[in-house]
Design a protein around this motif. Sequence first.
Motif, PDB file in Angstrom:
ATOM      1  N   ARG A 190      21.663 -59.563  30.933  1.00 39.27           N
ATOM      2  CA  ARG A 190      21.100 -58.486  30.113  1.00 39.27           C
ATOM      3  C   ARG A 190      20.184 -59.107  29.062  1.00 39.27           C
ATOM      4  O   ARG A 190      20.416 -60.239  28.631  1.00 39.27           O
ATOM      5  N   PRO A 191      19.128 -58.457  28.629  1.00 35.50           N
ATOM      6  CA  PRO A 191      18.638 -57.125  29.019  1.00 35.50           C
ATOM      7  C   PRO A 191      17.852 -57.124  30.328  1.00 35.50           C
ATOM      8  O   PRO A 191      17.504 -56.073  30.841  1.00 35.50           O
ATOM      9  N   VAL A 192      17.533 -58.318  30.853  1.00 37.50           N
ATOM     10  CA  VAL A 192      16.926 -58.422  32.179  1.00 37.50           C
ATOM     11  C   VAL A 192      17.760 -59.410  32.984  1.00 37.50           C
ATOM     12  O   VAL A 192      18.522 -60.210  32.436  1.00 37.50           O
ATOM     13  N   ARG A 193      17.610 -59.368  34.277  1.00 32.94           N
ATOM     14  CA  ARG A 193      18.316 -60.319  35.139  1.00 32.94           C
ATOM     15  C   ARG A 193      17.386 -61.499  35.422  1.00 32.94           C
ATOM     16  O   ARG A 193      16.225 -61.329  35.769  1.00 32.94           O
ATOM     17  N   HIS A 194      17.947 -62.700  35.257  1.00 33.53           N
ATOM     18  CA  HIS A 194      17.146 -63.910  35.433  1.00 33.53           C
ATOM     19  C   HIS A 194      18.101 -65.033  35.827  1.00 33.53           C
ATOM     20  O   HIS A 194      19.097 -65.276  35.142  1.00 33.53           O
ATOM     21  N   ARG A 195      17.802 -65.709  36.920  1.00 35.34           N
ATOM     22  CA  ARG A 195      18.727 -66.719  37.437  1.00 35.34           C
ATOM     23  C   ARG A 195      17.963 -67.949  37.911  1.00 35.34           C
ATOM     24  O   ARG A 195      16.876 -67.840  38.470  1.00 35.34           O
ATOM     25  N   PHE A 196      18.545 -69.131  37.672  1.00 37.37           N
ATOM     26  CA  PHE A 196      17.938 -70.354  38.197  1.00 37.37           C
ATOM     27  C   PHE A 196      19.023 -71.400  38.414  1.00 37.37           C
ATOM     28  O   PHE A 196      20.096 -71.362  37.806  1.00 37.37           O
ATOM     29  N   THR A 197      18.746 -72.343  39.304  1.00 38.18           N
ATOM     30  CA  THR A 197      19.631 -73.477  39.567  1.00 38.18           C
ATOM     31  C   THR A 197      18.794 -74.742  39.653  1.00 38.18           C
ATOM     32  O   THR A 197      17.609 -74.692  40.000  1.00 38.18           O
ATOM     33  N   TYR A 198      19.408 -75.866  39.330  1.00 35.49           N
ATOM     34  CA  TYR A 198      18.746 -77.148  39.548  1.00 35.49           C
ATOM     35  C   TYR A 198      19.783 -78.244  39.725  1.00 35.49           C
ATOM     36  O   TYR A 198      20.931 -78.116  39.298  1.00 35.49           O
ATOM     37  N   ARG A 199      19.369 -79.306  40.373  1.00 36.94           N
ATOM     38  CA  ARG A 199      20.273 -80.412  40.685  1.00 36.94           C
ATOM     39  C   ARG A 199      20.390 -81.363  39.503  1.00 36.94           C
ATOM     40  O   ARG A 199      19.398 -81.643  38.814  1.00 36.94           O
ATOM     41  N   ARG A 210       9.716 -68.098  30.886  1.00 34.77           N
ATOM     42  CA  ARG A 210       9.875 -67.028  31.869  1.00 34.77           C
ATOM     43  C   ARG A 210      10.627 -65.839  31.278  1.00 34.77           C
ATOM     44  O   ARG A 210      10.294 -64.684  31.563  1.00 34.77           O
ATOM     45  N   LEU A 211      11.652 -66.106  30.450  1.00 37.69           N
ATOM     46  CA  LEU A 211      12.366 -65.007  29.790  1.00 37.69           C
ATOM     47  C   LEU A 211      11.438 -64.239  28.858  1.00 37.69           C
ATOM     48  O   LEU A 211      11.471 -63.005  28.797  1.00 37.69           O
ATOM     49  N   TRP A 212      10.608 -64.970  28.127  1.00 43.45           N
ATOM     50  CA  TRP A 212       9.675 -64.325  27.198  1.00 43.45           C
ATOM     51  C   TRP A 212       8.682 -63.447  27.962  1.00 43.45           C
ATOM     52  O   TRP A 212       8.372 -62.329  27.559  1.00 43.45           O
ATOM     53  N   ILE A 213       8.195 -63.970  29.098  1.00 42.19           N
ATOM     54  CA  ILE A 213       7.263 -63.194  29.921  1.00 42.19           C
ATOM     55  C   ILE A 213       7.934 -61.929  30.439  1.00 42.19           C
ATOM     56  O   ILE A 213       7.301 -60.868  30.556  1.00 42.19           O
ATOM     57  N   LYS A 214       9.216 -62.010  30.738  1.00 37.74           N
ATOM     58  CA  LYS A 214       9.953 -60.848  31.223  1.00 37.74           C
ATOM     59  C   LYS A 214      10.266 -59.846  30.115  1.00 37.74           C
ATOM     60  O   LYS A 214      10.844 -58.798  30.397  1.00 37.74           O
TER      61      LYS A 214
END
Length: 257
Positions: free
Chosen positions: A25-34, A242-246
Amino acid sequence: MSQTSKPAAPAAALYPGKVMHARLRPVRHRFTYRVMSLLIELDRLDEADRQSYLFAVNKAALFSFHETDHGERDGGSLSQYVRRLAAERGIELSGGRILLLCYPRMLGYAFNPLSIYFCYRASGELALLIYEVRNTFGEHHSYVLQVDGAAGRSDVVRQYQTKQFYVSPFLDMGLSYQFRVSQPGEQMKVSIIQTDRNGPVLAAAFYGLRRSLSSRSLLGAFTTMPLFTFKVVAAIHWEALRLWIKGVPLLPRSNGV
């Protein structure tokens, strides 16, 4: 007839794996890295220093561990620092192991958003977990949480902590942490859920499989995850953009913590 005692585990081991972050929340945002985490026993740093010519303790190498990256950052003994924190809370760690899960330095650089100390009594029972948090503003804070009763003998420890330290301009201070941490073994799992009065806001997790710390495994990590320690900071800033852009709003820093 005398029995042969079980040999001690190596002083340091590796946990290559993946980190996942999911903003709910307030938007959905997901990432993964090794990533590749290091588990090191703080009373056996000299032994860890001899495990590979590619790894060093408190000096330069391809991969290294430096006590100045943690604790009070004053060059003092980390094991003494941890035992002092425990003693202040009435917990005796004499004769017990202290393990630290963190990122090693690669080519002299590391950034640890979260390091976890596993603190054991002489009986082998887990007594304390210390969650050492660092932000990108050069500040750090430790949450020192006692492990009570049967939880110290459980494979998985669950703990709760209100947020007391400023980490991200996208997350309010009025949050709480729900920690779920497995004790070090053949695999390592760490899960953190940040919640507010309306429920979960962000979930983060690390999962890794234990590997021996050897020249072969370190060369493999350097080949398959080049400059991953630099990538940790780069990922923090890239995902913030990316969160700011969203459209996730920037929250003002209301106080010094």
